[in-house]
Design a protein around this motif. Structure first.
Motif, PDB file in Angstrom:
ATOM      1  N   GLU A 136       0.834  -1.191   0.000  1.00 50.51           N
ATOM      2  CA  GLU A 136       0.000   0.000   0.000  1.00 50.51           C
ATOM      3  C   GLU A 136       0.876   1.251   0.000  1.00 50.51           C
ATOM      4  O   GLU A 136       1.975   1.268   0.561  1.00 50.51           O
ATOM      5  CB  GLU A 136      -0.908  -0.001   1.243  1.00 50.51           C
ATOM      6  N   SER A 137       0.388   2.289  -0.644  1.00 47.72           N
ATOM      7  CA  SER A 137       1.103   3.565  -0.671  1.00 47.72           C
ATOM      8  C   SER A 137       0.794   4.351   0.600  1.00 47.72           C
ATOM      9  O   SER A 137      -0.198   4.060   1.292  1.00 47.72           O
ATOM     10  CB  SER A 137       0.662   4.386  -1.886  1.00 47.72           C
ATOM     11  N   PRO A 138       1.592   5.360   0.936  1.00 48.05           N
ATOM     12  CA  PRO A 138       1.273   6.192   2.106  1.00 48.05           C
ATOM     13  C   PRO A 138      -0.111   6.828   1.984  1.00 48.05           C
ATOM     14  O   PRO A 138      -0.842   6.923   2.978  1.00 48.05           O
ATOM     15  CB  PRO A 138       2.387   7.243   2.100  1.00 48.05           C
ATOM     16  N   TYR A 139      -0.466   7.262   0.777  1.00 41.97           N
ATOM     17  CA  TYR A 139      -1.793   7.857   0.585  1.00 41.97           C
ATOM     18  C   TYR A 139      -2.887   6.828   0.848  1.00 41.97           C
ATOM     19  O   TYR A 139      -3.840   7.082   1.594  1.00 41.97           O
ATOM     20  CB  TYR A 139      -1.933   8.394  -0.838  1.00 41.97           C
ATOM     21  N   GLY A 140      -2.751   5.649   0.231  1.00 43.89           N
ATOM     22  CA  GLY A 140      -3.767   4.621   0.413  1.00 43.89           C
ATOM     23  C   GLY A 140      -3.875   4.169   1.851  1.00 43.89           C
ATOM     24  O   GLY A 140      -4.976   3.963   2.371  1.00 43.89           O
ATOM     25  N   ALA A 141      -2.733   4.025   2.517  1.00 45.59           N
ATOM     26  CA  ALA A 141      -2.742   3.593   3.918  1.00 45.59           C
ATOM     27  C   ALA A 141      -3.437   4.625   4.804  1.00 45.59           C
ATOM     28  O   ALA A 141      -4.254   4.286   5.668  1.00 45.59           O
ATOM     29  CB  ALA A 141      -1.306   3.364   4.397  1.00 45.59           C
ATOM     30  N   THR A 142      -3.115   5.882   4.581  1.00 47.04           N
ATOM     31  CA  THR A 142      -3.725   6.947   5.369  1.00 47.04           C
ATOM     32  C   THR A 142      -5.225   7.029   5.118  1.00 47.04           C
ATOM     33  O   THR A 142      -6.024   7.196   6.050  1.00 47.04           O
ATOM     34  CB  THR A 142      -3.064   8.304   5.041  1.00 47.04           C
ATOM     35  N   ARG A 143      -5.625   6.887   3.859  1.00 51.24           N
ATOM     36  CA  ARG A 143      -7.047   6.936   3.530  1.00 51.24           C
ATOM     37  C   ARG A 143      -7.817   5.787   4.154  1.00 51.24           C
ATOM     38  O   ARG A 143      -8.947   5.954   4.628  1.00 51.24           O
ATOM     39  CB  ARG A 143      -7.243   6.914   2.008  1.00 51.24           C
ATOM     40  N   LEU A 144      -7.221   4.609   4.187  1.00 50.21           N
ATOM     41  CA  LEU A 144      -7.897   3.456   4.781  1.00 50.21           C
ATOM     42  C   LEU A 144      -8.132   3.674   6.280  1.00 50.21           C
ATOM     43  O   LEU A 144      -9.219   3.388   6.792  1.00 50.21           O
ATOM     44  CB  LEU A 144      -7.082   2.187   4.558  1.00 50.21           C
ATOM     45  N   VAL A 145      -7.106   4.175   6.967  1.00 49.19           N
ATOM     46  CA  VAL A 145      -7.256   4.437   8.399  1.00 49.19           C
ATOM     47  C   VAL A 145      -8.286   5.533   8.639  1.00 49.19           C
ATOM     48  O   VAL A 145      -9.172   5.410   9.506  1.00 49.19           O
ATOM     49  CB  VAL A 145      -5.901   4.828   9.024  1.00 49.19           C
ATOM     50  N   ALA A 146      -8.193   6.618   7.861  1.00 54.27           N
ATOM     51  CA  ALA A 146      -9.124   7.740   8.034  1.00 54.27           C
ATOM     52  C   ALA A 146     -10.556   7.322   7.715  1.00 54.27           C
ATOM     53  O   ALA A 146     -11.508   7.725   8.404  1.00 54.27           O
ATOM     54  CB  ALA A 146      -8.701   8.899   7.136  1.00 54.27           C
ATOM     55  N   THR A 147     -10.723   6.499   6.679  1.00 57.60           N
ATOM     56  CA  THR A 147     -12.054   6.028   6.300  1.00 57.60           C
ATOM     57  C   THR A 147     -12.657   5.177   7.404  1.00 57.60           C
ATOM     58  O   THR A 147     -13.840   5.309   7.748  1.00 57.60           O
ATOM     59  CB  THR A 147     -11.984   5.222   4.988  1.00 57.60           C
ATOM     60  N   ALA A 148     -11.842   4.286   7.982  1.00 58.02           N
ATOM     61  CA  ALA A 148     -12.325   3.432   9.077  1.00 58.02           C
ATOM     62  C   ALA A 148     -12.757   4.278  10.272  1.00 58.02           C
ATOM     63  O   ALA A 148     -13.808   4.024  10.885  1.00 58.02           O
ATOM     64  CB  ALA A 148     -11.233   2.450   9.486  1.00 58.02           C
ATOM     65  N   LYS A 149     -11.987   5.288  10.594  1.00 56.02           N
ATOM     66  CA  LYS A 149     -12.345   6.157  11.715  1.00 56.02           C
ATOM     67  C   LYS A 149     -13.647   6.895  11.430  1.00 56.02           C
ATOM     68  O   LYS A 149     -14.522   7.019  12.310  1.00 56.02           O
ATOM     69  CB  LYS A 149     -11.218   7.155  11.975  1.00 56.02           C
ATOM     70  N   ALA A 150     -13.782   7.394  10.203  1.00 60.70           N
ATOM     71  CA  ALA A 150     -14.988   8.141   9.846  1.00 60.70           C
ATOM     72  C   ALA A 150     -16.227   7.263   9.878  1.00 60.70           C
ATOM     73  O   ALA A 150     -17.325   7.724  10.204  1.00 60.70           O
ATOM     74  CB  ALA A 150     -14.813   8.760   8.457  1.00 60.70           C
ATOM     75  N   MET A 151     -16.055   5.973   9.557  1.00 59.79           N
ATOM     76  CA  MET A 151     -17.175   5.040   9.525  1.00 59.79           C
ATOM     77  C   MET A 151     -17.419   4.390  10.881  1.00 59.79           C
ATOM     78  O   MET A 151     -18.394   3.645  11.045  1.00 59.79           O
ATOM     79  CB  MET A 151     -16.912   3.953   8.471  1.00 59.79           C
ATOM     80  N   GLY A 152     -16.541   4.621  11.839  1.00 59.26           N
ATOM     81  CA  GLY A 152     -16.656   3.929  13.121  1.00 59.26           C
ATOM     82  C   GLY A 152     -16.386   2.445  12.969  1.00 59.26           C
ATOM     83  O   GLY A 152     -16.933   1.630  13.724  1.00 59.26           O
ATOM     84  N   ALA A 153     -15.533   2.095  12.007  1.00 52.97           N
ATOM     85  CA  ALA A 153     -15.254   0.692  11.699  1.00 52.97           C
ATOM     86  C   ALA A 153     -13.866   0.284  12.200  1.00 52.97           C
ATOM     87  O   ALA A 153     -13.083   1.115  12.673  1.00 52.97           O
ATOM     88  CB  ALA A 153     -15.350   0.473  10.190  1.00 52.97           C
ATOM     89  N   THR A 154     -13.567  -0.997  12.092  1.00 52.76           N
ATOM     90  CA  THR A 154     -12.274  -1.523  12.502  1.00 52.76           C
ATOM     91  C   THR A 154     -11.190  -1.057  11.531  1.00 52.76           C
ATOM     92  O   THR A 154     -11.253  -1.358  10.339  1.00 52.76           O
ATOM     93  CB  THR A 154     -12.295  -3.066  12.521  1.00 52.76           C
ATOM     94  N   PRO A 155     -10.170  -0.340  12.003  1.00 56.95           N
ATOM     95  CA  PRO A 155      -9.115   0.131  11.106  1.00 56.95           C
ATOM     96  C   PRO A 155      -8.113  -0.986  10.815  1.00 56.95           C
ATOM     97  O   PRO A 155      -8.073  -1.994  11.540  1.00 56.95           O
ATOM     98  CB  PRO A 155      -8.461   1.257  11.908  1.00 56.95           C
ATOM     99  N   PRO A 156      -7.312  -0.838   9.793  1.00 64.42           N
ATOM    100  CA  PRO A 156      -6.267  -1.833   9.534  1.00 64.42           C
ATOM    101  C   PRO A 156      -5.278  -1.864  10.688  1.00 64.42           C
ATOM    102  O   PRO A 156      -4.995  -0.827  11.307  1.00 64.42           O
ATOM    103  CB  PRO A 156      -5.609  -1.335   8.240  1.00 64.42           C
ATOM    104  N   CYS A 157      -4.745  -3.045  10.979  1.00 66.90           N
ATOM    105  CA  CYS A 157      -3.788  -3.167  12.079  1.00 66.90           C
ATOM    106  C   CYS A 157      -2.365  -3.328  11.577  1.00 66.90           C
ATOM    107  O   CYS A 157      -1.410  -3.275  12.357  1.00 66.90           O
ATOM    108  CB  CYS A 157      -4.158  -4.343  12.990  1.00 66.90           C
TER     109      CYS A 157
END
Length: 234
Positions: free
Chosen positions: A43-64
């Motif tokens: 994953e790229s830094p952009y993609g990794a950051t977006r995945l974490v931010a998206t999980a937080k925004a959705m109240g979902a489990t973030p990548p570990c």
């Protein structure tokens, strides 16, 4: 690299999932008890950051965890922002390094005798493919792993081998202990072609002794002269 926004709609039409769809699917598997956690590879830094931010925004489990190519020959994750994003002071996501031995190049076994795919002599090439030392001698993997055998990468490997010799260490031990010692590395995925190699690598990775500060500095000096050798060629 070579990112084109005009291709994104095409990828979407072909079924590429959005960040929200990926996070939603993984979160569902966690809540169903089918997995304990999830992560992404390459994953790229952009993609990794977006995945974490998206999980937080959705109240979902973030990548570990994120798993990317990382070794003494390839420090790109240190310099492109991925380690910064994964840091406990920021998003606190684990990082798994793969190819810490650069496809076997950092064992030194391909320095004296080149990989099968690099052999000029057809007979020697065939003989080596029949008795491979590792993936570099495989006719499917060998060309893919050329990045670790480029002229620049080989030059860097020889420099690291000389440092290892001066320190009284095998090159394999230097590469593994260096990777373990990096603050951005949570764990490492190390490949093997034999149980003997597995035992050796476990011994090196289990060492609690740190590489000397001066040796780490000499390694950095090689790196500063040849920052991304796997992306160079002659």
């Amino acid at each position: 690299l070579q990112y084109r926004q005009d291709n994104e709609p095409i990828a979407k039409r072909r079924g590429q999932a959005s960040f929200e769809e990926v996070v939603g699917a993984m979160d569902g598997l966690v809540k169903e008890g089918k997995i304990r956690g999830w992560g992404c590879c390459n994953e790229s830094p952009y993609g990794a950051t977006r995945l974490v931010a998206t999980a937080k925004a959705m109240g979902a489990t973030p990548p570990c965890v994120f798993q990317n190519d990382y070794s003494i020959l390839n420090r790109r994750c240190e310099e492109n922002g991925l380690f910064e994003m994964c840091s406990p002071f920021n998003e606190n996501v684990g990082f798994m390094a793969y190819n810490v031995l650069a496809g076997g190049m950092l064992t030194g076994k391909y320095l004296e005798e080149p990989a099968a795919v690099d052999q000029d002599n057809p007979a020697k090439m065939m003989a080596r493919t029949m008795s491979p030392r590792g993936r570099m001698d495989d006719m499917s993997w060998g060309p893919t792993l050329y990045r670790y055998r480029s002229a620049a990468a080989t030059e860097a490997t020889r420099s690291y081998a000389a440092l290892a010799k001066d320190a009284g260490l095998p090159l394999t031990e230097l590469a593994l202990r260096w990777a373990k010692q990096r603050s951005g590395v949570t764990t490492a995925l190390v490949g093997h072609t034999s149980l003997a190699q597995l035992d050796e690598d476990l011994k090196f990775m289990s060492s609690e002794k740190l590489l000397p500060e001066q040796l780490m500095w000499e390694i950095d000096r090689v790196h500063m002269r040849n920052r991304l050798p796997i992306f160079s060629s002659s």
